[in-house]
Design a protein around this motif. Structure first.
Motif, PDB file in Angstrom:
ATOM      1  N   ILE A 136       0.843  -1.202   0.000  1.00 25.65           N
ATOM      2  CA  ILE A 136       0.000   0.000   0.000  1.00 25.65           C
ATOM      3  C   ILE A 136       0.875   1.248   0.000  1.00 25.65           C
ATOM      4  CG2 ILE A 136      -1.587   1.382   1.378  1.00 25.65           C
ATOM      5  CD1 ILE A 136      -3.024  -0.785   0.018  1.00 25.65           C
ATOM      6  N   GLU A 137       1.914   1.227   0.819  1.00 27.08           N
ATOM      7  CA  GLU A 137       2.820   2.375   0.873  1.00 27.08           C
ATOM      8  C   GLU A 137       3.517   2.564  -0.468  1.00 27.08           C
ATOM      9  OE1 GLU A 137       6.191   4.198   3.910  1.00 27.08           O
ATOM     10  OE2 GLU A 137       5.370   2.179   4.207  1.00 27.08           O
ATOM     11  N   LEU A 138       3.896   1.447  -1.111  1.00 26.57           N
ATOM     12  CA  LEU A 138       4.539   1.539  -2.410  1.00 26.57           C
ATOM     13  C   LEU A 138       3.560   2.035  -3.469  1.00 26.57           C
ATOM     14  CD1 LEU A 138       7.107   1.097  -4.021  1.00 26.57           C
ATOM     15  CD2 LEU A 138       6.447  -1.306  -4.328  1.00 26.57           C
ATOM     16  N   THR A 139       2.304   1.603  -3.372  1.00 27.47           N
ATOM     17  CA  THR A 139       1.284   2.085  -4.309  1.00 27.47           C
ATOM     18  C   THR A 139       1.131   3.597  -4.199  1.00 27.47           C
ATOM     19  OG1 THR A 139       0.079  -0.009  -4.119  1.00 27.47           O
ATOM     20  CG2 THR A 139      -1.119   1.862  -5.052  1.00 27.47           C
ATOM     21  N   CYS A 140       1.066   4.100  -2.980  1.00 25.19           N
ATOM     22  CA  CYS A 140       0.967   5.549  -2.779  1.00 25.19           C
ATOM     23  C   CYS A 140       2.181   6.259  -3.361  1.00 25.19           C
ATOM     24  CB  CYS A 140       0.831   5.859  -1.294  1.00 25.19           C
ATOM     25  SG  CYS A 140      -0.736   5.321  -0.541  1.00 25.19           S
ATOM     26  N   GLY A 141       3.354   5.668  -3.184  1.00 28.02           N
ATOM     27  CA  GLY A 141       4.556   6.264  -3.739  1.00 28.02           C
ATOM     28  C   GLY A 141       4.535   6.299  -5.258  1.00 28.02           C
ATOM     29  N   MET A 142       4.020   5.234  -5.880  1.00 22.15           N
ATOM     30  CA  MET A 142       3.895   5.189  -7.330  1.00 22.15           C
ATOM     31  C   MET A 142       2.962   6.279  -7.822  1.00 22.15           C
ATOM     32  SD  MET A 142       3.620   1.029  -7.902  1.00 22.15           S
ATOM     33  CE  MET A 142       2.171   1.356  -8.859  1.00 22.15           C
ATOM     34  N   VAL A 143       1.801   6.367  -7.215  1.00 19.99           N
ATOM     35  CA  VAL A 143       0.810   7.357  -7.631  1.00 19.99           C
ATOM     36  C   VAL A 143       1.362   8.761  -7.459  1.00 19.99           C
ATOM     37  CG1 VAL A 143      -1.441   8.344  -7.056  1.00 19.99           C
ATOM     38  CG2 VAL A 143      -1.174   5.856  -7.197  1.00 19.99           C
ATOM     39  N   ARG A 144       1.981   9.010  -6.328  1.00 24.87           N
ATOM     40  CA  ARG A 144       2.523  10.342  -6.061  1.00 24.87           C
ATOM     41  C   ARG A 144       3.604  10.714  -7.082  1.00 24.87           C
ATOM     42  NH1 ARG A 144       4.130   9.279  -1.500  1.00 24.87           N
ATOM     43  NH2 ARG A 144       2.308   9.924  -0.295  1.00 24.87           N
ATOM     44  N   TYR A 145       4.483   9.772  -7.384  1.00 22.44           N
ATOM     45  CA  TYR A 145       5.575  10.072  -8.304  1.00 22.44           C
ATOM     46  C   TYR A 145       5.047  10.351  -9.712  1.00 22.44           C
ATOM     47  CZ  TYR A 145      10.138   9.928 -10.511  1.00 22.44           C
ATOM     48  OH  TYR A 145      11.265  10.274 -11.209  1.00 22.44           O
ATOM     49  N   ILE A 146       4.094   9.573 -10.174  1.00 19.54           N
ATOM     50  CA  ILE A 146       3.551   9.790 -11.517  1.00 19.54           C
ATOM     51  C   ILE A 146       2.799  11.112 -11.586  1.00 19.54           C
ATOM     52  CG2 ILE A 146       1.868   8.924 -13.201  1.00 19.54           C
ATOM     53  CD1 ILE A 146       2.714   6.101 -12.390  1.00 19.54           C
ATOM     54  N   MET A 147       2.073  11.461 -10.532  1.00 20.00           N
ATOM     55  CA  MET A 147       1.391  12.750 -10.502  1.00 20.00           C
ATOM     56  C   MET A 147       2.375  13.902 -10.649  1.00 20.00           C
ATOM     57  SD  MET A 147      -1.334  12.073  -7.429  1.00 20.00           S
ATOM     58  CE  MET A 147      -1.630  13.812  -7.203  1.00 20.00           C
ATOM     59  N   GLU A 148       3.569  13.758 -10.085  1.00 23.79           N
ATOM     60  CA  GLU A 148       4.548  14.834 -10.106  1.00 23.79           C
ATOM     61  C   GLU A 148       5.394  14.843 -11.375  1.00 23.79           C
ATOM     62  OE1 GLU A 148       6.855  14.273  -6.594  1.00 23.79           O
ATOM     63  OE2 GLU A 148       5.362  15.163  -5.260  1.00 23.79           O
ATOM     64  N   HIS A 149       5.475  13.696 -12.073  1.00 26.06           N
ATOM     65  CA  HIS A 149       6.441  13.573 -13.170  1.00 26.06           C
ATOM     66  C   HIS A 149       5.836  13.076 -14.476  1.00 26.06           C
ATOM     67  CE1 HIS A 149       9.868  14.211 -10.405  1.00 26.06           C
ATOM     68  NE2 HIS A 149       9.177  13.481  -9.535  1.00 26.06           N
ATOM     69  N   PHE A 150       4.503  13.082 -14.616  1.00 24.88           N
ATOM     70  CA  PHE A 150       3.896  12.514 -15.821  1.00 24.88           C
ATOM     71  C   PHE A 150       4.280  13.254 -17.092  1.00 24.88           C
ATOM     72  CE2 PHE A 150       0.861  15.790 -14.676  1.00 24.88           C
ATOM     73  CZ  PHE A 150       0.411  16.286 -15.896  1.00 24.88           C
ATOM     74  N   GLN A 151       4.717  14.505 -16.980  1.00 30.23           N
ATOM     75  CA  GLN A 151       5.109  15.280 -18.165  1.00 30.23           C
ATOM     76  C   GLN A 151       6.520  14.952 -18.633  1.00 30.23           C
ATOM     77  OE1 GLN A 151       3.682  18.901 -15.907  1.00 30.23           O
ATOM     78  NE2 GLN A 151       3.360  19.632 -17.984  1.00 30.23           N
ATOM     79  N   GLU A 152       7.241  14.173 -17.854  1.00 31.51           N
ATOM     80  CA  GLU A 152       8.618  13.829 -18.192  1.00 31.51           C
ATOM     81  C   GLU A 152       8.673  12.508 -18.961  1.00 31.51           C
ATOM     82  OE1 GLU A 152      10.735  13.810 -14.506  1.00 31.51           O
ATOM     83  OE2 GLU A 152       9.918  15.759 -13.879  1.00 31.51           O
ATOM     84  N   ASP A 153       9.863  12.191 -19.470  1.00 37.35           N
ATOM     85  CA  ASP A 153      10.081  10.913 -20.152  1.00 37.35           C
ATOM     86  C   ASP A 153      10.135   9.828 -19.083  1.00 37.35           C
ATOM     87  OD1 ASP A 153      10.649   8.889 -21.867  1.00 37.35           O
ATOM     88  OD2 ASP A 153      12.701   9.527 -22.312  1.00 37.35           O
ATOM     89  N   LEU A 154       9.037   9.119 -18.915  1.00 40.05           N
ATOM     90  CA  LEU A 154       8.884   8.204 -17.793  1.00 40.05           C
ATOM     91  C   LEU A 154       8.539   6.816 -18.310  1.00 40.05           C
ATOM     92  CD1 LEU A 154       8.822   8.176 -14.664  1.00 40.05           C
ATOM     93  CD2 LEU A 154       6.377   8.686 -14.796  1.00 40.05           C
ATOM     94  N   ASN A 155       9.178   5.806 -17.742  1.00 43.07           N
ATOM     95  CA  ASN A 155       8.837   4.430 -18.062  1.00 43.07           C
ATOM     96  C   ASN A 155       8.887   3.590 -16.796  1.00 43.07           C
ATOM     97  OD1 ASN A 155      11.644   3.583 -17.682  1.00 43.07           O
ATOM     98  ND2 ASN A 155      12.039   4.496 -19.695  1.00 43.07           N
ATOM     99  N   LEU A 156       8.472   2.338 -16.913  1.00 40.87           N
ATOM    100  CA  LEU A 156       8.390   1.489 -15.725  1.00 40.87           C
ATOM    101  C   LEU A 156       9.760   1.272 -15.101  1.00 40.87           C
ATOM    102  CD1 LEU A 156       6.447  -0.112 -13.957  1.00 40.87           C
ATOM    103  CD2 LEU A 156       6.802  -2.089 -15.461  1.00 40.87           C
ATOM    104  N   GLU A 157      10.781   1.171 -15.921  1.00 43.30           N
ATOM    105  CA  GLU A 157      12.130   0.955 -15.402  1.00 43.30           C
ATOM    106  C   GLU A 157      12.597   2.159 -14.579  1.00 43.30           C
ATOM    107  OE1 GLU A 157      11.188   0.354 -18.471  1.00 43.30           O
ATOM    108  OE2 GLU A 157      11.433  -1.822 -18.614  1.00 43.30           O
ATOM    109  N   SER A 158      12.371   3.379 -15.111  1.00 43.58           N
ATOM    110  CA  SER A 158      12.808   4.564 -14.374  1.00 43.58           C
ATOM    111  C   SER A 158      11.985   4.753 -13.095  1.00 43.58           C
ATOM    112  CB  SER A 158      12.702   5.807 -15.259  1.00 43.58           C
ATOM    113  OG  SER A 158      11.367   6.055 -15.662  1.00 43.58           O
ATOM    114  N   LEU A 159      10.696   4.400 -13.150  1.00 43.85           N
ATOM    115  CA  LEU A 159       9.872   4.476 -11.946  1.00 43.85           C
ATOM    116  C   LEU A 159      10.384   3.515 -10.886  1.00 43.85           C
ATOM    117  CD1 LEU A 159       7.303   5.520 -10.492  1.00 43.85           C
ATOM    118  CD2 LEU A 159       6.040   3.665 -11.611  1.00 43.85           C
ATOM    119  N   ALA A 160      10.701   2.291 -11.303  1.00 41.64           N
ATOM    120  CA  ALA A 160      11.229   1.302 -10.357  1.00 41.64           C
ATOM    121  C   ALA A 160      12.540   1.772  -9.748  1.00 41.64           C
ATOM    122  CB  ALA A 160      11.411  -0.035 -11.070  1.00 41.64           C
ATOM    123  N   HIS A 161      13.374   2.404 -10.572  1.00 41.80           N
ATOM    124  CA  HIS A 161      14.650   2.912 -10.065  1.00 41.80           C
ATOM    125  C   HIS A 161      14.430   3.989  -9.015  1.00 41.80           C
ATOM    126  CE1 HIS A 161      18.836   4.230 -10.083  1.00 41.80           C
ATOM    127  NE2 HIS A 161      18.407   5.472 -10.247  1.00 41.80           N
TER     128      HIS A 161
END
Length: 305
Positions: A163-188
């Motif tokens: 659950i904590e990781l899910t919140c972190g995923m959602v928060r990060y995508i909300m802040e960075h969706f305009q950037e060049d983002l992929n699953l690998e960079s999110l995991a990193h």
């Protein structure tokens, strides 16, 4: 319409209330407390693992840092109340340490004085929030909470690892969706295994990474098309797409129509333009998305909201 998370030009107000028609927005979270009341029609609301189709008069109570989403399967009009938890007075501690086991309250469960409190809060927001309204807002919020608190069936806030990781995923995508983002960079960025993140997307968010990311980008692009005369080439680039082809494909899949057709149906009336005349909007009502100001700036942090 007022912002959900942060106005792109100024800091968010401590309290705001506004109405929205046919609202759509993917899973997201923020540091404010949020209340939704259905004025007409129906809307599907997801709060963490709870999903409910709300009808006229029903309410949803969303505590800070709870993942939630909205989907309008038909015509609907809702009223939202979003406020800093400091306005909750004696309920401030509970908002941070507990979560409601029953976040949805049906029309018949809300006492008359609760409806009165919601009406008074909405009236306070009509002219724009001013600091002198803070005490009165706080008083009406506490009146409302005093009436609904037992019905929410609060429990201690416990975040498991996923659950904590899910919140972190959602928060990060909300802040960075305009950037060049992929699953690998999110995991990193989250120091997690990309396959584990993929399982969380499918298991908890009921989608995959690319679909979820594109939903944010398309909603943002659609709002730019409705609010500005910016060329589509600028819009898809600002929204985070790498090519017009990927933008057109994702936009058509999510909205059901190509970008130019969407702009003709839902764009602002013609005026001084910077786009070809055949791509300008002719006005008209359509599905209302979350406003452009709902999205954080590229340099904004949700933790600072």
């Amino acid at each position: 319409m007022n912002p959900f998370f942060e106005n792109r030009e100024k800091a968010r107000q401590p309290f705001e209330s506004f109405e929205s028609e046919n609202m759509e927005f993917p899973e997201h979270l923020h540091n404010h407390t949020e209340i939704l009341m259905v004025c007409s029609g129906q809307i599907t609301v997801r709060i963490m693992e709870e999903v409910r189709e709300l009808q006229e008069g029903d309410c949803a109570f969303i505590f800070p840092q709870q993942i939630h989403s909205y989907h309008s399967p038909a015509e609907s009009r809702v009223r939202l109340y979003i406020f800093d938890s400091s306005l909750a007075g004696a309920y401030l501690y509970s908002l941070g340490k507990t979560v409601p086991c029953r976040p949805f309250i049906s029309r018949g469960e809300l006492p008359g004085d609760g409806l009165l409190a919601l009406e008074r809060l909405y009236a306070l927001s009509r002219g724009g929030f001013v600091p002198r309204d803070a005490a009165l807002c706080s008083a009406w919020i506490q009146v409302l909470f005093s009436l609904v608190w037992p019905r929410l069936a609060l429990s201690e806030r416990k975040l498991s690892g996923d659950i904590e990781l899910t919140c972190g995923m959602v928060r990060y995508i909300m802040e960075h969706f305009q950037e060049d983002l992929n699953l690998e960079s999110l995991a990193h960025e989250l120091h997690a295994n990309k396959y584990y993140l993929s399982n969380i997307f499918s298991g908890r968010l009921h989608t995959n990474f690319r679909q979820y990311l594109n939903r944010f980008r398309v909603e943002y692009a659609a709002q730019l098309m409705k609010e500005t005369h910016s060329p589509l080439t600028e819009i898809w680039a600002e929204a985070g797409f790498q090519s017009q082809r990927s933008f057109n494909r994702a936009f058509s899949e999510i909205t059901g129509m190509p970008p130019r057709e969407y702009r003709r149906c839902h764009g602002i009336p013609s005026g001084p333009v910077t786009v070809p005349s055949d791509s300008l909007g002719q006005g008209g009502a359509g599905k209302c998305q979350i406003p452009r100001s709902a999205f954080p700036r590229k340099d904004a942090s949700i933790d600072n909201i």
